[in-house]
Design a protein around this motif. Structure first.
Motif, PDB file in Angstrom:
ATOM      1  N   PHE A   1       0.826  -1.200   0.000  1.00 30.29           N
ATOM      2  CA  PHE A   1       0.000   0.000   0.000  1.00 30.29           C
ATOM      3  C   PHE A   1       0.866   1.258   0.000  1.00 30.29           C
ATOM      4  CE2 PHE A   1      -2.536  -3.299   1.936  1.00 30.29           C
ATOM      5  CZ  PHE A   1      -3.790  -3.137   1.350  1.00 30.29           C
ATOM      6  N   ASN A   2       0.450   2.212  -0.808  1.00 29.56           N
ATOM      7  CA  ASN A   2       1.021   3.549  -0.772  1.00 29.56           C
ATOM      8  C   ASN A   2       0.275   4.325   0.308  1.00 29.56           C
ATOM      9  OD1 ASN A   2       1.716   6.289  -1.291  1.00 29.56           O
ATOM     10  ND2 ASN A   2       2.202   5.771  -3.420  1.00 29.56           N
TER      11      ASN A   2
ATOM     12  N   LYS B   1      -8.314   4.961  -2.494  1.00 31.64           N
ATOM     13  CA  LYS B   1      -8.383   5.152  -3.944  1.00 31.64           C
ATOM     14  C   LYS B   1      -8.198   3.834  -4.706  1.00 31.64           C
ATOM     15  CE  LYS B   1      -9.046   9.613  -4.191  1.00 31.64           C
ATOM     16  NZ  LYS B   1      -7.982  10.518  -4.651  1.00 31.64           N
ATOM     17  N   GLY B   2      -7.822   2.771  -4.009  1.00 32.91           N
ATOM     18  CA  GLY B   2      -7.653   1.480  -4.669  1.00 32.91           C
ATOM     19  C   GLY B   2      -6.621   1.536  -5.768  1.00 32.91           C
ATOM     20  N   PRO B   3      -6.949   1.013  -6.962  1.00 38.71           N
ATOM     21  CA  PRO B   3      -5.972   1.009  -8.067  1.00 38.71           C
ATOM     22  C   PRO B   3      -5.509   2.397  -8.493  1.00 38.71           C
ATOM     23  CG  PRO B   3      -7.782  -0.509  -8.511  1.00 38.71           C
ATOM     24  CD  PRO B   3      -8.186   0.291  -7.307  1.00 38.71           C
ATOM     25  N   GLU B   4      -6.251   3.442  -8.161  1.00 38.79           N
ATOM     26  CA  GLU B   4      -5.873   4.792  -8.578  1.00 38.79           C
ATOM     27  C   GLU B   4      -4.874   5.431  -7.613  1.00 38.79           C
ATOM     28  OE1 GLU B   4      -6.676   6.287 -11.506  1.00 38.79           O
ATOM     29  OE2 GLU B   4      -7.347   4.231 -11.870  1.00 38.79           O
ATOM     30  N   GLY B   5      -3.923   4.641  -7.128  1.00 41.30           N
ATOM     31  CA  GLY B   5      -2.825   5.196  -6.346  1.00 41.30           C
ATOM     32  C   GLY B   5      -2.588   4.544  -5.007  1.00 41.30           C
TER      33      GLY B   5
ATOM     34  N   GLU C   1       1.178 -24.966 -10.178  1.00 39.51           N
ATOM     35  CA  GLU C   1       1.462 -23.573  -9.853  1.00 39.51           C
ATOM     36  C   GLU C   1       0.177 -22.778 -10.069  1.00 39.51           C
ATOM     37  OE1 GLU C   1       4.942 -21.902 -11.795  1.00 39.51           O
ATOM     38  OE2 GLU C   1       5.611 -23.922 -12.296  1.00 39.51           O
ATOM     39  N   TYR C   2      -0.284 -22.127  -9.009  1.00 37.84           N
ATOM     40  CA  TYR C   2      -1.521 -21.349  -9.109  1.00 37.84           C
ATOM     41  C   TYR C   2      -1.252 -19.907  -8.699  1.00 37.84           C
ATOM     42  CZ  TYR C   2      -6.075 -19.404  -7.910  1.00 37.84           C
ATOM     43  OH  TYR C   2      -7.170 -18.582  -7.820  1.00 37.84           O
ATOM     44  N   ALA C   3      -1.694 -18.975  -9.533  1.00 36.73           N
ATOM     45  CA  ALA C   3      -1.623 -17.544  -9.230  1.00 36.73           C
ATOM     46  C   ALA C   3      -3.036 -16.990  -9.232  1.00 36.73           C
ATOM     47  CB  ALA C   3      -0.767 -16.814 -10.256  1.00 36.73           C
ATOM     48  N   ALA C   4      -3.415 -16.360  -8.139  1.00 32.89           N
ATOM     49  CA  ALA C   4      -4.760 -15.802  -8.030  1.00 32.89           C
ATOM     50  C   ALA C   4      -4.870 -14.516  -8.853  1.00 32.89           C
ATOM     51  CB  ALA C   4      -5.081 -15.519  -6.566  1.00 32.89           C
ATOM     52  N   THR C   5      -6.088 -14.074  -9.060  1.00 33.64           N
ATOM     53  CA  THR C   5      -6.323 -12.799  -9.739  1.00 33.64           C
ATOM     54  C   THR C   5      -5.694 -11.662  -8.946  1.00 33.64           C
ATOM     55  OG1 THR C   5      -8.417 -13.613 -10.639  1.00 33.64           O
ATOM     56  CG2 THR C   5      -8.095 -11.221 -10.576  1.00 33.64           C
ATOM     57  N   GLN C   6      -4.999 -10.764  -9.640  1.00 31.13           N
ATOM     58  CA  GLN C   6      -4.403  -9.611  -8.969  1.00 31.13           C
ATOM     59  C   GLN C   6      -5.218  -8.372  -9.315  1.00 31.13           C
ATOM     60  OE1 GLN C   6      -3.350  -8.158  -6.594  1.00 31.13           O
ATOM     61  NE2 GLN C   6      -1.146  -8.542  -6.555  1.00 31.13           N
ATOM     62  N   ASN C   7      -6.090  -7.990  -8.385  1.00 30.23           N
ATOM     63  CA  ASN C   7      -6.888  -6.773  -8.548  1.00 30.23           C
ATOM     64  C   ASN C   7      -6.308  -5.593  -7.778  1.00 30.23           C
ATOM     65  OD1 ASN C   7      -8.952  -7.768 -10.262  1.00 30.23           O
ATOM     66  ND2 ASN C   7      -9.868  -8.855  -8.522  1.00 30.23           N
ATOM     67  N   ARG C   8      -5.264  -5.851  -6.988  1.00 36.03           N
ATOM     68  CA  ARG C   8      -4.614  -4.776  -6.240  1.00 36.03           C
ATOM     69  C   ARG C   8      -3.377  -4.337  -7.035  1.00 36.03           C
ATOM     70  NH1 ARG C   8      -6.014  -4.838  -0.569  1.00 36.03           N
ATOM     71  NH2 ARG C   8      -7.563  -6.432  -0.140  1.00 36.03           N
ATOM     72  N   TYR C   9      -3.564  -3.433  -7.952  1.00 34.54           N
ATOM     73  CA  TYR C   9      -2.499  -3.005  -8.848  1.00 34.54           C
ATOM     74  C   TYR C   9      -2.476  -1.486  -8.923  1.00 34.54           C
ATOM     75  CZ  TYR C   9      -6.446  -2.384 -12.021  1.00 34.54           C
ATOM     76  OH  TYR C   9      -7.629  -1.978 -12.570  1.00 34.54           O
ATOM     77  N   LEU C  10      -1.369  -0.930  -9.391  1.00 35.56           N
ATOM     78  CA  LEU C  10      -1.256   0.515  -9.554  1.00 35.56           C
ATOM     79  C   LEU C  10      -1.773   0.878 -10.951  1.00 35.56           C
ATOM     80  CD1 LEU C  10      -0.376   3.286  -8.556  1.00 35.56           C
ATOM     81  CD2 LEU C  10       1.920   2.791  -9.400  1.00 35.56           C
ATOM     82  N   GLY C  11      -3.028   1.282 -11.002  1.00 34.33           N
ATOM     83  CA  GLY C  11      -3.633   1.624 -12.277  1.00 34.33           C
ATOM     84  C   GLY C  11      -3.559   3.094 -12.618  1.00 34.33           C
ATOM     85  N   LEU C  12      -2.959   3.901 -11.740  1.00 31.15           N
ATOM     86  CA  LEU C  12      -2.880   5.342 -11.957  1.00 31.15           C
ATOM     87  C   LEU C  12      -2.161   5.632 -13.270  1.00 31.15           C
ATOM     88  CD1 LEU C  12      -3.531   8.084 -10.545  1.00 31.15           C
ATOM     89  CD2 LEU C  12      -1.187   8.020  -9.656  1.00 31.15           C
TER      90      LEU C  12
END
Length: 818
Positions: free
Chosen positions: A677-678, A686-690, A726-737
């Protein structure tokens, strides 16, 4: 400095003035069969002294006659680790090791100043042994470690470039060591890999957590320590190993040769390897243009040893020619295209399609990078009574050329020469009141110079770095407490750096300040960074099978050169970097809690971490007034470095089940979770927006099942089939700014393998490894793949954006010792 030189000169006098020694001999045998156990390591506790039993199980080790309470730790593949107490009136021993399939209590040396049992260290350390490395099938050594170490991930730019990330942090926050020498090869770059020989790494240790106390800046997230092969069979004979592999996806062929000799006092080793590959394939993109490569390595070792210690002189040469992928495509067919013109004449839409022949060729195109890395270093370790001293002095040179001009293929777009002098000295004092103490200094002197280039991402600079530390460990009964403190200084400076147009070529070039049309790209800079690091941790042996761990550490990192100085295009990364010369150092405060379990049939562990970082530096895509990414004519995006508070926390869980009633059966299972987290107030909620940090891996699950089979055959020694998920879950916590990152869907990969050993000499086995990765040819994109964002169009005919990861890959690997 004069005091250090005097101490170095006095070492031989002290060492050779103590001519007496005590020699212990013995043999190591299997408890059940009484057969010799060859190549068993015997390490003296609380000292860097050890040996290895020969092929017949016999060993010999020397130490000073006045050493008391000597304990040797024995470890051999397939056997339970054991200890041997040396008595004052006995010089010959027979040790019986209990066969065992549970993971060994490995000895580690990276995380502490002396050899120590893994369960005693409060910091999370994972050791990847030689057999795990040999039996792995991956593009490079970092990918091998990722498969074996929960919590370790890699940011990738194709199959040959993997940058290690620990707990969501990477680049200059993960320090890579090669035989104790910090790797310096412009680690800031996205497309800059680790310059080592993948076939000459005998083992690796991964520290997950702040390690600045011992290593200074750049170890804020952890340390990856790579250990090359050192000859151990002291029989005065020539030994060696031949390694060969083939991978079907990118038609990778690799061959490595190892030769070594070790006598009573002298040892020598030579290593060489060559690997080449075509462009890799996946079911969406076909062959991915500009991902082919060829890598050559050579290394040599000469050493002298005595009962008091050793001196090793090592030289390594690395040469890599590699394509620079850019993702250029035809908008309708989605076939890859190539750049043939420059500047305004280069229209991305009209670039010609790459031919089928070029896609399938081993020949690396003209638009490529050429990396050369040379390393020479001297390591000495000697005992002085009940204390010892460790000295390191080395130099390395990294030459990086990136050719990006199709109309002038011999003109480098970027051409830099980085020279580094590494130094270190550590004194381990005699133990008193159950306390081990070490004091040391280490650091580097560095110079970077731009050569005949047309793009200059960072200026010429000089860097001076050094730190002094004190480290101590107290151990008694069930408790082990360790910690230390360190003070670091780093001085960075550069002069005004001017560029201008070269009238003969039309490209930019470096100019002096008096040249006509000279423009100042980098204004002069000078700054002194400093920081205090510290850690304290404890391990409590609650029972014979359960260890509890806790650690808190403060780490420091000075900004790297691209973060403070960049102001231009890095042609290999296809990114325009904008730094900030007002940045302050990063400081992290990390808390770790863990529990380690080790029973006869089950072993495992849980670790939790929380990391708060002050002045965290990260990249964000620059946008125009309309919120659109800032892109130049060739599609290169602009990224700016920013600084803020940050927090990362997460957990790791691993388990190994080896039932005694199912001899040879093994089930390994691990889960890793990281959140980043920033903590800038304006980004709250702001979630993905920063609010989220970039390059945070998704939740990962890895599981493998294997069964060792011992056939009743004279020549077939063993078979080990293996199945992996090998399993990778969905990554919805990303820097979309500003479009910096996008969400990444989940995926699951299935791998199968078979390892077999065939006897061809009484004590030698040929090892064959067969592997199928991504068995069902799944089309997927890793969240940490840079190629995911190599896309020029906002809409595509097939609805897919960017480049996908490697598809199905069959691997055949052969290892022949001799």
């Amino acid at each position: 400095m004069k005091g250090i030189l005097l101490l170095v000169l006095l070492i031989p006098i002290v060492v050779f003035s103590q001519s007496q020694q005590r020699t212990i001999t013995g043999s190591v045998k299997d408890l059940a069969t009484k057969q010799p156990v060859g190549y068993c390591s015997l390490i003296q506790q609380n000292a860097n002294n050890g040996t290895v039993s020969n092929g017949k199980g016999n060993f010999k080790i020397d130490f000073a006659p006045n050493e008391n309470n000597v304990v040797l730790v024995l470890q051999a593949l397939g056997y339970e680790a054991d200890t041997l107490q040396i008595n004052s009136d006995q010089d010959h021993y027979t040790v019986l090791l209990k066969p065992r399939s549970v993971k060994l209590e490995e000895i580690v040396v990276t995380g502490t100043t002396r050899a120590a049992l893994l369960r005693e260290n409060p910091v999370s350390i994972t050791l990847v042994a030689a057999k795990q490395i040999e039996r792995a099938a991956a593009g490079n050594i970092i990918d091998v470690l990722v498969k074996n170490v929960p919590g370790l991930k890699a940011v990738k730019t194709g199959p040959n470039i993997s940058k290690p990330f620990i707990h969501g942090l990477g680049y200059n926050r993960v320090l890579t060591l090669y035989d104790g020498v910090r790797q310096e090869g412009q680690q800031y770059g996205d497309e800059h890999g680790i310059e080592v020989d993948d076939y000459n790494i005998e083992k690796a240790e991964v520290i997950k957590g702040p390690a600045s106390v011992l290593y200074g800046s750049d170890a804020i997230a952890g340390v990856i320590s790579l250990f090359p092969h050192i000859p151990k069979q002291e029989d005065g004979s020539l030994h060696g190993k031949f390694t060969s592999e083939y991978q079907t996806n990118n038609n990778l062929t690799g061959d490595g040769m190892q030769l070594d000799y070790a006598g009573k006092h002298f040892l020598f080793a030579l290593n060489g390897s060559y690997r080449m590959a075509r462009n890799y394939r996946n079911p969406v993109d076909g062959r991915v243009y500009l991902t082919n490569f060829n890598v050559k390595n050579f290394s040599a070792l000469a050493g002298y040893k005595s009962e008091k210690g050793y001196t090793h002189l090592n030289v390594t040469l690395y040469d890599n020619r590699q394509g620079i992928p850019d993702g250029s495509r035809d908008s309708l067919s989605r076939k890859f295209t190539k750049q043939v013109f420059e500047g305004d004449a280069d229209d991305i839409v009209d670039r010609p399609i790459v031919s089928h022949k070029a896609l399938g060729s081993y020949k690396v195109p003209d638009l490529s990078q050429h990396i050369q890395h040379y390393r020479a270093y001297l390591r000495s370790f000697y005992k002085i009574g009940n204390s010892n001293i460790d000295i390191l002095l080395g130099g390395q040179q990294n030459i990086r050329r990136e050719y990006t001009h199709p109309t002038a293929p011999k003109q480098a777009g970027m051409y830099m020469r980085l020279q580094t002098l590494n130094y270190g000295i550590r004194y381990n004092a005699p133990e008193f009141f159950h306390i081990e103490t070490a004091i040391g200094i280490n650091g580097m002197i560095q110079s970077n110079k731009n050569r005949d280039a047309t793009d200059f991402p960072i200026p010429d600079y000089n860097l001076y770095d050094g730190g002094i530390y004190l480290y101590a460990k107290w151990k008694q009964n069930k408790w082990s407490i360790s910690g230390g403190v360190r003070y670091d200084l780093r001085y960075v400076r550069w002069n005004d750096f001017y560029v201008g147009k070269n009238p003969a070529t039309g490209f930019a070039k470096q100019l002096n300040s008096h040249s006509p049309n000279a423009e100042l790209q980098f204004a002069a800079y000078e700054k002194l960074f400093y920081g205090i690091s510290g850690s304290i941790g404890a391990t409590f042996q609650a029972t014979k099978n359960i260890s509890l761990k806790a650690n808190i550490g403060r780490a420091y990192r000075a900004p790297n050169l691209t973060e403070i100085g960049s102001n231009g295009l890095d042609p290999g990364a296809h990114i325009i970097y904008l730094g900030n010369r007002n940045f302050n150092p990063e400081f992290s405060l990390q808390e770790d809690l863990g529990i380690h379990l080790k029973f006869d049939e089950v072993s495992g562990g849980i670790s939790l971490f929380n990391n708060n970082i002050q002045n965290y530096i990260y990249m964000s895509m620059a946008a125009d007034a309309s919120g659109n990414p800032v892109v130049d004519a060739q599609g290169n995006r602009t990224y700016q470095y920013l600084q803020s508070k940050a927090q990362l926390y997460g957990a790791e869980f691993w388990m190994a089940i080896r039932p005694q009633n199912l001899k040879g059966f093994c089930w390994d299972y691990s889960i890793s979770i990281v959140y980043g987290f920033n903590r800038r107030k304006s980004f709250k909620r702001k979630g993905p927006e920063g609010e989220y940090l970039p390059l945070i891996p998704p939740k990962m699950l890895n599981s493998s099942i294997s069964q060792e089979i011992l056939p009743k055959s004279k020549y077939l020694v063993g078979l080990v089939p293996k199945f992996e998920i090998e399993y990778a879950a969905t990554q919805n916590r990303y820097l979309g700014l500003n479009g910096t990152e996008t969400a990444t869907p989940s995926y699951i990969l299935f791998n199968i393998g078979l390892t077999t050993q065939i006897k061809y000499k009484e004590t030698k086995n040929v090892e064959l490894v067969f592997k199928a990765d991504n068995l069902f040819d799944r089309a997927y994109q890793s969240h940490l793949s840079r190629l995911k964002y190599f896309e020029y169009y906002t809409q595509t005919p097939n609805g897919r954006s960017g480049i996908y990861n490697m598809g199905r890959n069959f691997v055949v690997k052969m290892i022949v010792p001799f």
